[in-house]
Enzyme design. Structure first.
Site, PDB file in Angstrom:
ATOM      1  N   ASP A  90       0.879  -1.172   0.000  1.00  0.00           N
ATOM      2  CA  ASP A  90       0.000   0.000   0.000  1.00  0.00           C
ATOM      3  C   ASP A  90       0.918   1.224   0.000  1.00  0.00           C
ATOM      4  OD1 ASP A  90      -2.345   1.619   0.275  1.00  0.00           O
ATOM      5  OD2 ASP A  90      -1.855   1.835   2.398  1.00  0.00           O
ATOM      6  N   GLU A 140      -1.300  -1.451  -4.796  1.00  0.00           N
ATOM      7  CA  GLU A 140      -2.521  -0.683  -5.041  1.00  0.00           C
ATOM      8  C   GLU A 140      -2.251   0.393  -6.090  1.00  0.00           C
ATOM      9  OE1 GLU A 140      -5.521   2.228  -2.587  1.00  0.00           O
ATOM     10  OE2 GLU A 140      -4.685   0.508  -1.523  1.00  0.00           O
ATOM     11  N   ASP A 190      -2.123   1.004   7.501  1.00  0.00           N
ATOM     12  CA  ASP A 190      -1.368   0.868   6.252  1.00  0.00           C
ATOM     13  C   ASP A 190      -0.857  -0.560   6.065  1.00  0.00           C
ATOM     14  OD1 ASP A 190      -1.396   3.646   5.163  1.00  0.00           O
ATOM     15  OD2 ASP A 190      -0.461   4.066   7.091  1.00  0.00           O
TER      16      ASP A 190
END
Length: 194
Positions: A8, A72, A144
């Site tokens: 991420d 992502e 996160d």
């Protein structure tokens, strides 16, 4: 079996999650965040690149199975400067994986939330909770890190990922041969993929 590293990306904090996939079973290996406390963007990118490289190299050392990475995709932010910084952080993360000769798959936030929560507009707290349930964790990872784990879960659940695992198993176990960079499968191997 395979190891999946989910990332991420963020310019201030990049989350990562590492899972082992054995068939449809997912096992937690590691997760955490790479913090970039400096104001200078080049130094942040260096920390992201170096941090992910060190973490991945550590797991490459002990892995007997293939390692896949998932990241992502950048969303469209209202603030163009934020979107640019996020894109740069993402680029540093992708470069770290590619420098280690790892393939990188990309997923949108909606795809990741859909794979983990069954709802593409799920809140971050819902993602955290579902990551804990799916991986049967006895702790709640930082947001996160949970997003990195969610990205890895999404990759594990993608049909593309499953097909690669089946193909790798077929090639290793059934007399497939590699010629000029391409795998040659037997008729039996092809039948097993259907």
């Amino acid at each position: 079996m395979a190891i999946i590293i989910g990332i991420d990306p963020g310019s201030r904090m990049t989350g990562y999650g590492i899972l082992q996939q054995t068939g449809d079973k997912l096992t937690y290996i590691d997760s955490g965040t790479i913090r970039t406390d400096t104001k200078e963007m080049p130094e942040r990118l260096k920390r992201i690149f170096n941090g992910l490289t060190r973490i991945t190299q550590h797991h490459l050392k002990y892995a007997d199975e293939p390692i896949y990475t998932a990241i992502e995709q950048v969303f469209m932010a209202e603030n163009p400067d934020s979107a640019l910084k996020l894109g740069q952080a993402r680029g540093a993360a992708i470069a770290a994986m590619v420098a280690l000769d790892l393939e990188v798959s990309e997923y949108t936030a909606r795809q990741i939330k859909q794979a983990v929560c069954g709802y593409g507009a799920a809140a971050k707290e819902q993602v955290q909770e579902m990551v804990c349930r799916i991986l049967t964790l006895d702790f709640v990872p930082q947001q996160d890190a949970a997003d990195g784990l969610a990205c890895a879960i999404c990759h594990a659940h993608s049909s593309h990922s499953m097909n690669k695992l089946i193909l790798n198993s077929a090639m290793r176990g059934r007399g497939a041969s590699k010629k000029k960079g391409r795998w040659r499968l037997t008729e039996e191997d092809l039948g097993n993929l259907r």
